[in-house]
Design a protein around this motif. Structure first.
Motif, mmCIF file in Angstrom:
data_model
loop_
_atom_site.group_PDB
_atom_site.id
_atom_site.type_symbol
_atom_site.label_atom_id
_atom_site.label_comp_id
_atom_site.label_asym_id
_atom_site.label_seq_id
_atom_site.Cartn_x
_atom_site.Cartn_y
_atom_site.Cartn_z
ATOM 1 N N GLY A 283 0.919 -1.115 0.140
ATOM 2 C CA GLY A 283 -0.090 -0.073 0.397
ATOM 3 C C GLY A 283 0.553 1.307 0.418
ATOM 4 O O GLY A 283 0.605 2.258 0.099
ATOM 5 N N GLN A 284 2.067 1.163 -0.105
ATOM 6 C CA GLN A 284 2.494 2.215 -0.290
ATOM 7 C C GLN A 284 2.729 3.267 -1.741
ATOM 8 O O GLN A 284 3.289 2.268 -2.217
ATOM 9 C CB GLN A 284 4.851 2.145 0.489
ATOM 10 N N VAL A 285 2.878 4.224 -1.558
ATOM 11 C CA VAL A 285 2.884 5.250 -2.832
ATOM 12 C C VAL A 285 4.841 5.713 -2.990
ATOM 13 O O VAL A 285 4.885 6.752 -2.237
ATOM 14 C CB VAL A 285 1.883 6.051 -2.522
ATOM 15 N N PHE A 286 5.360 5.160 -4.031
ATOM 16 C CA PHE A 286 6.999 6.032 -4.203
ATOM 17 C C PHE A 286 6.865 6.926 -4.210
ATOM 18 O O PHE A 286 6.175 7.955 -4.370
ATOM 19 C CB PHE A 286 7.401 5.099 -4.954
ATOM 20 N N SER A 287 7.800 7.838 -3.379
ATOM 21 C CA SER A 287 7.730 9.008 -4.039
ATOM 22 C C SER A 287 8.877 8.855 -5.368
ATOM 23 O O SER A 287 9.411 8.432 -5.482
ATOM 24 C CB SER A 287 8.501 9.847 -2.735
ATOM 25 N N ARG A 288 8.843 10.523 -5.439
ATOM 26 C CA ARG A 288 9.734 11.260 -6.557
ATOM 27 C C ARG A 288 11.611 10.427 -6.162
ATOM 28 O O ARG A 288 12.264 9.827 -6.925
ATOM 29 C CB ARG A 288 9.890 12.370 -6.761
ATOM 30 N N GLU A 289 11.602 10.816 -4.819
ATOM 31 C CA GLU A 289 13.048 9.601 -4.774
ATOM 32 C C GLU A 289 13.464 9.088 -4.737
ATOM 33 O O GLU A 289 14.209 8.329 -5.393
ATOM 34 C CB GLU A 289 13.272 10.425 -3.433
ATOM 35 N N ASP A 290 12.244 7.953 -4.452
ATOM 36 C CA ASP A 290 12.151 6.925 -4.257
ATOM 37 C C ASP A 290 12.620 5.756 -5.981
ATOM 38 O O ASP A 290 13.042 5.219 -6.464
ATOM 39 C CB ASP A 290 10.868 5.894 -3.725
ATOM 40 N N LEU A 291 11.826 6.719 -6.729
ATOM 41 C CA LEU A 291 11.821 6.598 -7.846
ATOM 42 C C LEU A 291 12.861 6.549 -9.052
ATOM 43 O O LEU A 291 13.265 6.335 -10.236
ATOM 44 C CB LEU A 291 11.060 7.126 -9.099
ATOM 45 N N GLU A 292 13.473 8.105 -8.154
ATOM 46 C CA GLU A 292 15.188 8.282 -9.079
ATOM 47 C C GLU A 292 15.865 7.342 -8.374
ATOM 48 O O GLU A 292 16.605 7.016 -9.876
ATOM 49 C CB GLU A 292 14.982 9.729 -9.018
ATOM 50 N N LEU A 293 15.644 6.799 -7.056
ATOM 51 C CA LEU A 293 17.198 5.869 -6.737
ATOM 52 C C LEU A 293 16.807 4.387 -7.718
ATOM 53 O O LEU A 293 17.461 3.990 -8.104
ATOM 54 C CB LEU A 293 16.820 5.443 -5.727
ATOM 55 N N ILE A 294 15.580 4.164 -8.101
ATOM 56 C CA ILE A 294 15.141 2.896 -9.375
ATOM 57 C C ILE A 294 15.507 2.976 -10.230
ATOM 58 O O ILE A 294 16.340 1.861 -10.617
ATOM 59 C CB ILE A 294 13.787 2.115 -8.535
ATOM 60 N N CYS A 295 15.527 3.667 -10.800
ATOM 61 C CA CYS A 295 15.265 4.391 -12.241
ATOM 62 C C CYS A 295 17.048 4.921 -12.267
ATOM 63 O O CYS A 295 17.442 3.707 -13.234
ATOM 64 C CB CYS A 295 14.867 5.729 -13.011
ATOM 65 N N LYS A 296 18.013 5.148 -11.701
ATOM 66 C CA LYS A 296 19.116 4.834 -11.510
ATOM 67 C C LYS A 296 19.891 3.217 -12.175
ATOM 68 O O LYS A 296 20.594 3.370 -11.698
ATOM 69 C CB LYS A 296 19.508 6.541 -10.677
ATOM 70 N N PHE A 297 19.781 3.467 -10.460
ATOM 71 C CA PHE A 297 20.018 1.832 -10.119
ATOM 72 C C PHE A 297 20.301 0.705 -11.585
ATOM 73 O O PHE A 297 20.830 0.292 -12.000
ATOM 74 C CB PHE A 297 19.526 1.289 -9.358
ATOM 75 N N CYS A 298 18.896 0.862 -12.349
ATOM 76 C CA CYS A 298 18.441 0.331 -13.150
ATOM 77 C C CYS A 298 19.355 0.389 -14.379
ATOM 78 O O CYS A 298 19.937 -0.046 -15.512
ATOM 79 C CB CYS A 298 17.466 -0.248 -13.406
ATOM 80 N N ALA A 299 19.327 1.766 -14.919
ATOM 81 C CA ALA A 299 19.465 2.740 -15.938
ATOM 82 C C ALA A 299 21.437 2.017 -15.838
ATOM 83 O O ALA A 299 22.052 1.342 -16.373
ATOM 84 C CB ALA A 299 19.860 3.651 -16.268
ATOM 85 N N LYS A 300 21.753 2.349 -14.699
ATOM 86 C CA LYS A 300 23.640 2.095 -14.357
ATOM 87 C C LYS A 300 23.720 0.656 -14.291
ATOM 88 O O LYS A 300 25.056 0.153 -14.969
ATOM 89 C CB LYS A 300 23.833 2.218 -13.189
#
Length: 530
Positions: A283-300
């Motif tokens: 039930g959590q809603v990710f923040s922009r900061e959460d999503l930036e972390l995940i997107c950068k991790f995957c891209a890297k």
């Protein structure tokens, strides 16, 4: 398992059949779910109907040992042992409150009128529907106009014919416009596939990703078990990254890096990472900061990001908003080459049309050759359900202010949303008042995922029965109160944690009654095993 192997081979050399039987036992799915229990529950299920059973008994060449062992190991807790037990009790006359699955209409939510009216006219022959002289006596003018436009997009063969394998072009254009308006960035109909719900889209993508048995997918723990089920069936490996309950089910960079390093150390090739936002079951809603972390991790790390965003309309907490992974990726330095696939569905949100099986996926920065192969896979299924395609188009392009249907539509949507907000708060607050139960706030989605303190004697009793402690708890809750939940072990959780997932979808009067029953049962359960 190895001790048992030593015992059965102590006085003789075991043959192939004995070894296969041991292997079946040794690879039993953890979490206390037994296929033998599933078989019995299936055979006793009141809605299966009469079956032919061979008079030759167990002499089948295709059997437990020779069938796909990946399928045998696959589990799907949302419709598992507890739910089958609930169905049996219901057939015996018990009143059951199903809170095990996000099926809004199945527990009383009324369909939105506009969607059903347009759907009906799309299905009806023109002379009995849109072109009938009395059509405007039964349908608003904007409904008739919309149905005519959709019928033109579908083509003269109508809703009973196959469509393009990627989905009806005009509907995909509407979806692309919806995404563009939502994110402020272009979306293209050629990158969108209409699918039978989000689940079939996830299945297609995982099928295209998993090439060998050391290919792995990183999935959140807890997770919606469609991911672990499909990965197991395809013979891949899952790498769980734990969401942190102490910080409202957020993810940390340290956890992602640690799990990836562990996977690499075990010679696994991590191909993709899945997120569920808003979270199921958490039930959590990710923040922009959460999503930036995940997107950068995957891209890297060259990891494909799978963004399950089917609950994007279901955000209840003040100060929280849904932000798509695609929007964040396009606005974050270092994510220019992120490979991303996003999923959406008509089953959730405020529409709740689960049975229509409407869904889509959008491919962003995916290799054109791979996309052509995904199209080939879609073509092997001919096309997704036309009713689902229609419903998806309606969901992304509803009536607008000034149209005849708008006021009723807006009133119905608002009523559903406000009720969901009340129920989400009531369930979480009610659970947190129970001594021994702790529940993080449900910021979004359709579920509460409480942690339950279970007495040691109950843990021991569950161990004797060969089931997970929270399965014992869920079965007890079902038998004592008629409330059907899903044990938390079916979603994965931190070691030593027990709990369950419940929806807050039933009508408000039933939800309020269920809160009292949760409290009564927990006290009785603790007293029994103290």
């Amino acid at each position: 398992a190895f001790k048992i192997l030593e015992e059965i081979s102590d006085d003789h050399q075991i043959d192939l059949k004995e070894f296969k039987s041991w292997l079946v036992m040794a690879t039993k799915f953890s979490g206390g779910i037994k296929n033998s229990d599933l078989k019995k529950a299936y055979e006793d299920h009141p809605e299966i109907g009469e079956r032919y059973v061979s008079k030759w008994g167990d002499e089948y060449s295709w059997n437990e040992l020779t069938m796909s062992q990946s399928l045998r190991r696959m589990q799907y807790a949302v419709r598992g042992t507890v739910v089958m037990k609930a169905d049996k009790l219901k057939a015996e006359g018990r009143e059951i409150l199903y809170t095990n699955i996000g099926n809004p209409h199945g527990v009383g939510q009324k369909p939105i009128t506009y969607y059903r009216q347009v759907m009906a006219l799309c299905d009806l022959p023109d002379d009995l529907g849109v072109d009938h002289p009395d059509a405007e006596k039964f349908f608003p003018k904007d409904v008739i106009a919309r149905a005519k436009k959709m019928k033109a997009a579908i083509g003269p063969a109508g809703t009973g014919a196959y469509t393009h394998s990627q989905g009806i072009l005009e509907f995909r254009k509407d979806i692309a416009n919806f995404i563009s308006e939502r994110d402020g960035h272009p979306s293209y109909e050629g990158n969108i596939f209409l699918t039978n719900g989000a689940s079939s889209a996830i299945d297609m993508v995982l099928t295209a990703l998993i090439a060998q048995d050391h290919d792995a997918i990183m999935i959140p723990i807890p997770q919606y078990p469609i991911y672990s089920a499909i990965i197991a069936r395809l013979g891949g490996r899952q790498v769980g990254y734990e969401l942190d309950e102490s910080i409202a089910w957020a993810v940390t960079e340290e956890e992602l890096e640690r799990r990836l390093a562990d996977a690499n150390d075990n010679d696994l090739s991590v191909k993709a990472l899945a997120i569920i936002n808003p979270g199921n079951p958490t039930g959590q809603v990710f923040s922009r900061e959460d999503l930036e972390l995940i997107c950068k991790f995957c891209a890297k790390n060259g990891i494909v990001l799978l963004a399950d965003e089917v609950y994007q309309r279901n955000v209840y907490a003040d100060g929280k908003e849904f932000i798509s992974a695609k929007k964040v990726a396009l606005e974050t330095e270092g994510c220019e080459k992120l490979q991303l696939i996003s999923f959406h569905s008509t089953s959730k949100g405020l529409i709740g049309e689960c049975g229509r099986r409407g869904g889509y996926m959008e491919l962003h920065h995916i290799c054109p050759y791979v996309q052509s192969q995904i199209y080939k896979l879609a073509s092997s299924g001919l096309c997704s359900c036309v009713a689902g395609q229609i419903m998806m188009d309606l969901m992304v392009k509803p009536p607008v202010p000034g149209e005849e249907s708008y006021e009723e539509f807006a009133e119905q949507e608002s009523g559903i949303m406000e009720s969901l907000k009340r129920r989400a708060k009531a369930v979480v607050d009610g659970l947190n008042k129970i001594d021994g139960i702790d529940c993080v706030s449900a910021e979004g989605a359709m579920y509460a995922f409480p942690k339950v303190t279970i007495p040691e004697k109950a843990v021991q009793a569950a161990d004797k029965e060969g089931i997970a402690p929270d399965t014992l708890y869920a079965l007890s809750l079902l038998e004592e109160t008629g409330i059907c939940v899903v044990p938390a072990s079916g979603f994965g959780q931190a070691e030593g944690r027990f709990g369950f997932r419940t929806t807050f979808l039933p009508p408000e009067d039933k939800i309020m009654g269920a809160i009292g029953e949760f409290a009564r049962h927990h006290k009785d359960f603790v007293d029994k095993y103290s």
